[in-house]
Scaffold this motif. Sequence first.
Motif, PDB file in Angstrom:
ATOM      1  N   THR A   2       0.837  -1.189   0.000  1.00  0.00           N
ATOM      2  CA  THR A   2       0.000   0.000   0.000  1.00  0.00           C
ATOM      3  C   THR A   2       0.872   1.238   0.000  1.00  0.00           C
ATOM      4  OG1 THR A   2      -1.651  -1.162   1.296  1.00  0.00           O
ATOM      5  CG2 THR A   2      -1.803   1.210   1.257  1.00  0.00           C
ATOM      6  N   GLN A   3       0.544   2.183  -0.846  1.00  0.00           N
ATOM      7  CA  GLN A   3       1.272   3.443  -0.876  1.00  0.00           C
ATOM      8  C   GLN A   3       0.305   4.584  -0.662  1.00  0.00           C
ATOM      9  OE1 GLN A   3       3.407   3.732  -4.563  1.00  0.00           O
ATOM     10  NE2 GLN A   3       5.179   2.678  -3.728  1.00  0.00           N
ATOM     11  N   THR A   4       0.781   5.577   0.055  1.00  0.00           N
ATOM     12  CA  THR A   4       0.013   6.784   0.328  1.00  0.00           C
ATOM     13  C   THR A   4       0.888   7.972  -0.030  1.00  0.00           C
ATOM     14  OG1 THR A   4      -1.160   5.700   2.130  1.00  0.00           O
ATOM     15  CG2 THR A   4      -1.164   8.088   2.147  1.00  0.00           C
ATOM     16  N   THR A   5       0.261   9.065  -0.449  1.00  0.00           N
ATOM     17  CA  THR A   5       1.010  10.289  -0.730  1.00  0.00           C
ATOM     18  C   THR A   5       0.556  11.380   0.222  1.00  0.00           C
ATOM     19  OG1 THR A   5       1.250   9.710  -3.060  1.00  0.00           O
ATOM     20  CG2 THR A   5       1.584  12.009  -2.470  1.00  0.00           C
ATOM     21  N   ALA A   6       1.532  12.048   0.814  1.00  0.00           N
ATOM     22  CA  ALA A   6       1.254  13.190   1.690  1.00  0.00           C
ATOM     23  C   ALA A   6       1.930  14.413   1.088  1.00  0.00           C
ATOM     24  CB  ALA A   6       1.789  12.924   3.089  1.00  0.00           C
ATOM     25  N   SER A   7       1.282  15.571   1.227  1.00  0.00           N
ATOM     26  CA  SER A   7       1.841  16.836   0.744  1.00  0.00           C
ATOM     27  C   SER A   7       1.998  17.790   1.901  1.00  0.00           C
ATOM     28  CB  SER A   7       0.926  17.461  -0.308  1.00  0.00           C
ATOM     29  OG  SER A   7       0.862  16.650  -1.446  1.00  0.00           O
ATOM     30  N   PHE A   8       3.105  18.516   1.898  1.00  0.00           N
ATOM     31  CA  PHE A   8       3.383  19.489   2.948  1.00  0.00           C
ATOM     32  C   PHE A   8       3.857  20.792   2.315  1.00  0.00           C
ATOM     33  CE2 PHE A   8       4.736  15.270   4.480  1.00  0.00           C
ATOM     34  CZ  PHE A   8       3.827  15.088   5.513  1.00  0.00           C
ATOM     35  N   MET A   9       3.524  21.898   2.940  1.00  0.00           N
ATOM     36  CA  MET A   9       4.107  23.185   2.578  1.00  0.00           C
ATOM     37  C   MET A   9       5.284  23.386   3.519  1.00  0.00           C
ATOM     38  SD  MET A   9       2.302  24.059   0.060  1.00  0.00           S
ATOM     39  CE  MET A   9       3.027  25.660  -0.239  1.00  0.00           C
ATOM     40  N   VAL A  10       6.454  23.722   2.945  1.00  0.00           N
ATOM     41  CA  VAL A  10       7.677  23.830   3.733  1.00  0.00           C
ATOM     42  C   VAL A  10       8.256  25.229   3.587  1.00  0.00           C
ATOM     43  CG1 VAL A  10       9.999  22.910   4.051  1.00  0.00           C
ATOM     44  CG2 VAL A  10       8.137  21.361   3.462  1.00  0.00           C
ATOM     45  N   ASP A  11       8.511  25.866   4.713  1.00  0.00           N
ATOM     46  CA  ASP A  11       9.108  27.198   4.731  1.00  0.00           C
ATOM     47  C   ASP A  11      10.598  27.087   5.016  1.00  0.00           C
ATOM     48  OD1 ASP A  11       6.700  28.601   4.304  1.00  0.00           O
ATOM     49  OD2 ASP A  11       6.185  28.391   6.422  1.00  0.00           O
ATOM     50  N   THR A  35      10.135  11.020  -3.194  1.00  0.00           N
ATOM     51  CA  THR A  35       9.885  12.387  -2.757  1.00  0.00           C
ATOM     52  C   THR A  35       9.939  13.312  -3.963  1.00  0.00           C
ATOM     53  OG1 THR A  35      12.220  12.793  -2.316  1.00  0.00           O
ATOM     54  CG2 THR A  35      10.891  12.044  -0.472  1.00  0.00           C
ATOM     55  N   ASP A  36       9.109  14.347  -3.928  1.00  0.00           N
ATOM     56  CA  ASP A  36       9.115  15.381  -4.958  1.00  0.00           C
ATOM     57  C   ASP A  36       9.112  16.712  -4.229  1.00  0.00           C
ATOM     58  OD1 ASP A  36       8.930  16.759  -7.379  1.00  0.00           O
ATOM     59  OD2 ASP A  36       6.740  16.731  -7.324  1.00  0.00           O
ATOM     60  N   VAL A  37      10.219  17.442  -4.340  1.00  0.00           N
ATOM     61  CA  VAL A  37      10.352  18.726  -3.652  1.00  0.00           C
ATOM     62  C   VAL A  37      10.350  19.828  -4.702  1.00  0.00           C
ATOM     63  CG1 VAL A  37      11.762  20.101  -2.090  1.00  0.00           C
ATOM     64  CG2 VAL A  37      11.712  17.603  -1.838  1.00  0.00           C
ATOM     65  N   ASN A  38       9.364  20.723  -4.605  1.00  0.00           N
ATOM     66  CA  ASN A  38       9.253  21.832  -5.550  1.00  0.00           C
ATOM     67  C   ASN A  38       9.660  23.115  -4.839  1.00  0.00           C
ATOM     68  OD1 ASN A  38       8.233  24.047  -7.097  1.00  0.00           O
ATOM     69  ND2 ASN A  38       6.917  22.601  -8.192  1.00  0.00           N
ATOM     70  N   LEU A  39      10.839  23.619  -5.184  1.00  0.00           N
ATOM     71  CA  LEU A  39      11.377  24.819  -4.550  1.00  0.00           C
ATOM     72  C   LEU A  39      10.495  26.037  -4.816  1.00  0.00           C
ATOM     73  CD1 LEU A  39      13.735  26.073  -2.967  1.00  0.00           C
ATOM     74  CD2 LEU A  39      14.947  26.330  -5.132  1.00  0.00           C
ATOM     75  N   ALA A  40       9.980  26.168  -6.012  1.00  0.00           N
ATOM     76  CA  ALA A  40       9.189  27.342  -6.396  1.00  0.00           C
ATOM     77  C   ALA A  40       7.879  27.453  -5.618  1.00  0.00           C
ATOM     78  CB  ALA A  40       8.910  27.323  -7.896  1.00  0.00           C
ATOM     79  N   THR A  41       7.214  26.325  -5.405  1.00  0.00           N
ATOM     80  CA  THR A  41       5.924  26.352  -4.713  1.00  0.00           C
ATOM     81  C   THR A  41       6.046  26.014  -3.233  1.00  0.00           C
ATOM     82  OG1 THR A  41       5.456  24.026  -5.205  1.00  0.00           O
ATOM     83  CG2 THR A  41       4.704  25.670  -6.813  1.00  0.00           C
ATOM     84  N   ARG A  42       7.255  25.603  -2.790  1.00  0.00           N
ATOM     85  CA  ARG A  42       7.526  25.198  -1.411  1.00  0.00           C
ATOM     86  C   ARG A  42       6.753  23.937  -1.020  1.00  0.00           C
ATOM     87  NH1 ARG A  42       5.027  29.719   0.447  1.00  0.00           N
ATOM     88  NH2 ARG A  42       4.728  28.661   2.425  1.00  0.00           N
ATOM     89  N   GLU A  43       6.336  23.150  -2.002  1.00  0.00           N
ATOM     90  CA  GLU A  43       5.557  21.950  -1.720  1.00  0.00           C
ATOM     91  C   GLU A  43       6.450  20.709  -1.761  1.00  0.00           C
ATOM     92  OE1 GLU A  43       1.357  19.848  -2.961  1.00  0.00           O
ATOM     93  OE2 GLU A  43       2.367  21.089  -4.434  1.00  0.00           O
ATOM     94  N   VAL A  44       6.243  19.841  -0.776  1.00  0.00           N
ATOM     95  CA  VAL A  44       6.951  18.567  -0.715  1.00  0.00           C
ATOM     96  C   VAL A  44       5.897  17.471  -0.748  1.00  0.00           C
ATOM     97  CG1 VAL A  44       8.430  17.082   0.677  1.00  0.00           C
ATOM     98  CG2 VAL A  44       8.852  19.550   0.618  1.00  0.00           C
TER      99      VAL A  44
END
Length: 70
Positions: A2-11, A35-44
Amino acid sequence: MTQTTASFMVDGMSCDGCVSAIKRALAAIDGVEATDVNLATREVKVTYDPTRAGVSSLQNAIRGAGYEVS
């Protein structure tokens, strides 16, 4: 499996080094698949096995790397 995806906003991310630090911190957690880290949107986004890792452990890893999770 089973896989789950979580999203976080990171400052606090300001460069590719920050992205790498967060990816390394998350990769060290048993059960993290990707993991997918988007520097522009600050979303992980983290894909993980919920039977081996939890949201709190993911957030703590990001905080441990020196970043704020909102």
